[in-house]
Design a protein around this motif. Structure first.
Motif, PDB file in Angstrom:
ATOM      1  N   ASN A 324       0.843  -1.200   0.000  1.00 29.04           N
ATOM      2  CA  ASN A 324       0.000   0.000   0.000  1.00 29.04           C
ATOM      3  C   ASN A 324       0.875   1.245   0.000  1.00 29.04           C
ATOM      4  OD1 ASN A 324      -1.751   2.154   0.633  1.00 29.04           O
ATOM      5  ND2 ASN A 324      -3.154   0.763   1.671  1.00 29.04           N
ATOM      6  N   ARG A 325       1.098   1.836  -1.162  1.00 30.78           N
ATOM      7  CA  ARG A 325       1.973   3.006  -1.259  1.00 30.78           C
ATOM      8  C   ARG A 325       1.346   4.242  -0.628  1.00 30.78           C
ATOM      9  NH1 ARG A 325       4.683   2.781  -7.345  1.00 30.78           N
ATOM     10  NH2 ARG A 325       5.617   0.708  -7.119  1.00 30.78           N
ATOM     11  N   THR A 326       0.029   4.329  -0.654  1.00 35.65           N
ATOM     12  CA  THR A 326      -0.649   5.484  -0.073  1.00 35.65           C
ATOM     13  C   THR A 326      -0.336   5.586   1.412  1.00 35.65           C
ATOM     14  OG1 THR A 326      -2.439   5.305  -1.672  1.00 35.65           O
ATOM     15  CG2 THR A 326      -2.874   6.581   0.310  1.00 35.65           C
ATOM     16  N   THR A 327      -0.528   4.491   2.144  1.00 39.16           N
ATOM     17  CA  THR A 327      -0.240   4.483   3.571  1.00 39.16           C
ATOM     18  C   THR A 327       1.243   4.682   3.821  1.00 39.16           C
ATOM     19  OG1 THR A 327      -2.119   3.036   3.988  1.00 39.16           O
ATOM     20  CG2 THR A 327      -0.442   3.142   5.694  1.00 39.16           C
ATOM     21  N   TYR A 328       2.083   4.048   2.997  1.00 37.94           N
ATOM     22  CA  TYR A 328       3.528   4.193   3.148  1.00 37.94           C
ATOM     23  C   TYR A 328       3.947   5.658   3.059  1.00 37.94           C
ATOM     24  CZ  TYR A 328       8.512   3.946   2.161  1.00 37.94           C
ATOM     25  OH  TYR A 328       9.878   4.140   2.197  1.00 37.94           O
ATOM     26  N   GLU A 329       3.487   6.348   2.035  1.00 41.94           N
ATOM     27  CA  GLU A 329       3.908   7.731   1.837  1.00 41.94           C
ATOM     28  C   GLU A 329       3.362   8.651   2.922  1.00 41.94           C
ATOM     29  OE1 GLU A 329       2.768   8.590  -2.156  1.00 41.94           O
ATOM     30  OE2 GLU A 329       4.423   7.429  -3.031  1.00 41.94           O
ATOM     31  N   LEU A 330       2.134   8.386   3.396  1.00 43.09           N
ATOM     32  CA  LEU A 330       1.567   9.210   4.462  1.00 43.09           C
ATOM     33  C   LEU A 330       2.384   9.062   5.747  1.00 43.09           C
ATOM     34  CD1 LEU A 330      -0.886  10.898   5.643  1.00 43.09           C
ATOM     35  CD2 LEU A 330      -1.707   8.688   6.439  1.00 43.09           C
ATOM     36  N   ILE A 331       2.624   7.817   6.170  1.00 43.22           N
ATOM     37  CA  ILE A 331       3.293   7.591   7.442  1.00 43.22           C
ATOM     38  C   ILE A 331       4.754   8.013   7.386  1.00 43.22           C
ATOM     39  CG2 ILE A 331       4.022   5.804   9.081  1.00 43.22           C
ATOM     40  CD1 ILE A 331       1.404   4.379   8.546  1.00 43.22           C
ATOM     41  N   THR A 332       5.440   7.713   6.296  1.00 41.39           N
ATOM     42  CA  THR A 332       6.854   8.095   6.215  1.00 41.39           C
ATOM     43  C   THR A 332       7.015   9.607   6.102  1.00 41.39           C
ATOM     44  OG1 THR A 332       6.854   7.719   3.807  1.00 41.39           O
ATOM     45  CG2 THR A 332       7.568   5.891   5.232  1.00 41.39           C
ATOM     46  N   GLY A 333       6.050  10.281   5.490  1.00 45.40           N
ATOM     47  CA  GLY A 333       6.105  11.737   5.430  1.00 45.40           C
ATOM     48  C   GLY A 333       6.068  12.353   6.816  1.00 45.40           C
TER      49      GLY A 333
END
Length: 423
Positions: A324-333
């Motif tokens: 899930n790239r959406t969750t990945y990018e949100l949390i890592t941001g």
């Protein structure tokens, strides 16, 4: 502007440790009468729809695992409700188009035109291993398969004309065969002859929802979705996302509604609401949260001190993530911000996987909703109570009347078909 409210019905609640809460009826998570009670509360609150997800949870030891199959469940809820829309997840990665099209057409008939399909491209290798695969398809392949899947499903739903059933007793003809059409699809992923073995459903096709926010996900939603469930952290980002999605959809001659996720924590005072949030943070199962975040970010955090800065140097690049790239990018941001600790990221994950959390009085929560809508950041919200049933009843009893008094939300149901309600 009239807003839309969808209930994300995920039991026992949208906080990772909701089942530990003293007001949570966690023992009833497989009791269909409990789901029906909650759906009726949402219907009493005149909410547009209720959404049941379908996913393979990571570890069952510290959290409730799995759940009732969504389409089976919603068929039961259809018989016990009159107005509320019924949206279920169906994966394009593991279903076959004919199978899924038939099930959603059946739900639409059973509910009188209230069926909705949340289109997902499954992103867990553990899920793949339950469907005769040792690995999951790549991100690109999943969306290519989804594109063809939706094309075939739409053609199946259209394979019966509206007037195909003629009930002509004199001639002995139940249907006019010239009004029922073969599909004859042969593509890279599917070969489907058709037609569907059930007549056209009340909506023609189900209401369609999509939630992926990667580039491929946004492009897919613009072509197919009637509504988008999204994770947005603030009004500015929400307005940017909604503007982009409306522009993309308009390029295809379409419109799309954008519903960010919202976890409301209702208190009679701000202090009470803040204390409710602190109590939930204190309940979080650290081992489960560490394993879950490690899986989502593809980095092992199990040995990290909770008060240490988040180890951003160990994060893989976003384009290497096949989940899930959406969750990945949100949390890592968020993890890359100054001063963010491992515990901060775990708490973020614990509250609905990074969706907007608003603790406050009914007035404050209504203010936030109104601000987002008037700022062009939302057409409504995907309501995600941290704990069921109390989080839902608080929202319906306390916040919905505030929205109605402000002229933001309906005071009675009007439209029968779910798609018409979201038009």
């Amino acid at each position: 502007m009239r807003i839309h409210l969808n209930l994300f019905l995920l039991l026992p609640g949208h906080h990772d440790s909701a089942w530990l809460h003293p007001e949570c009826e966690s023992a009833r998570v497989t009791d269909v009468s409990y789901y029906l009670e909650l759906a009726r509360v949402a219907e009493q609150g005149l909410m547009d729809s209720v959404f049941v997800a379908d996913a393979l949870w990571h570890k069952p030891r510290s959290n409730y695992c799995a759940g009732l199959e969504p389409l089976t469940l919603l068929s039961s809820l259809a018989a016990g409700t009159d107005h509320i829309g019924l949206i279920a997840t169906g994966s394009t990665s593991y279903y076959e188009p004919f199978h899924l099209a038939r099930m959603f057409a059946s739900l639409d008939h059973i509910s009188g035109g209230r069926a909705g399909w949340n289109i997902v491209v499954s992103n867990s290798v553990n899920e793949a291993r339950n469907f005769n695969r040792s690995t999951m398809l790549s991100h690109r392949e999943r969306y290519e398969r989804a594109e063809e899947f939706v094309e075939v499903a739409n053609r199946l739903w259209a394979s019966w004309d509206d007037d195909a059933v003629i009930w002509d007793r004199a001639s002995g003809h139940y249907t006019d065969p010239d009004r029922i059409h073969l599909v004859e699809h042969r593509g890279e992923h599917f070969a489907v002859r058709g037609p569907l073995n059930i007549q056209r459903c009340p909506q023609g096709r189900p209401f369609m929802v999509q939630a992926g926010a990667s580039e491929a996900g946004r492009a897919f939603a613009a072509r197919h979705a009637d509504a988008v469930f999204t994770v947005q952290e603030n009004v500015r980002d929400g307005a940017r996302f909604r503007t982009e999605m409306r522009r993309r959809a308009a390029a295809h001659g379409r419109t799309v509604k954008v519903l960010p996720g919202l976890l409301p924590i209702v208190g009679s005072t701000q202090a009470e609401a803040d204390e409710k949030k602190r109590e939930l943070v204190g309940m979080q199962a650290t081992d489960y949260a560490l394993e879950h975040v490690s899986m989502m970010l593809n980095v092992d955090l199990t040995g990290c001190p909770l008060d240490a800065p988040f180890p951003v140097h160990r994060l893989p690049p976003a384009d290497s993530i096949q989940g899930n790239r959406t969750t990945y990018e949100l949390i890592t941001g968020i993890a890359r911000r100054d001063g963010v600790t491992v515990a901060d990221v775990l708490a973020l994950q614990g509250f609905g996987r990074g969706h907007l959390v608003v603790p406050g009085t009914p007035e404050r929560i209504a203010d936030v909703i109104e601000d987002w809508v008037h700022s062009g950041a939302a057409d409504g919200f995907n309501i995600m109570p941290p704990v069921f049933p109390v989080g839902l009843t608080d929202f319906v009893d306390e916040v919905v009347p505030m929205l109605q008094k402000r002229g933001l939300f309906r005071t009675e149901y009007g439209e029968t078909l779910l798609r018409s309600r979201y038009a």
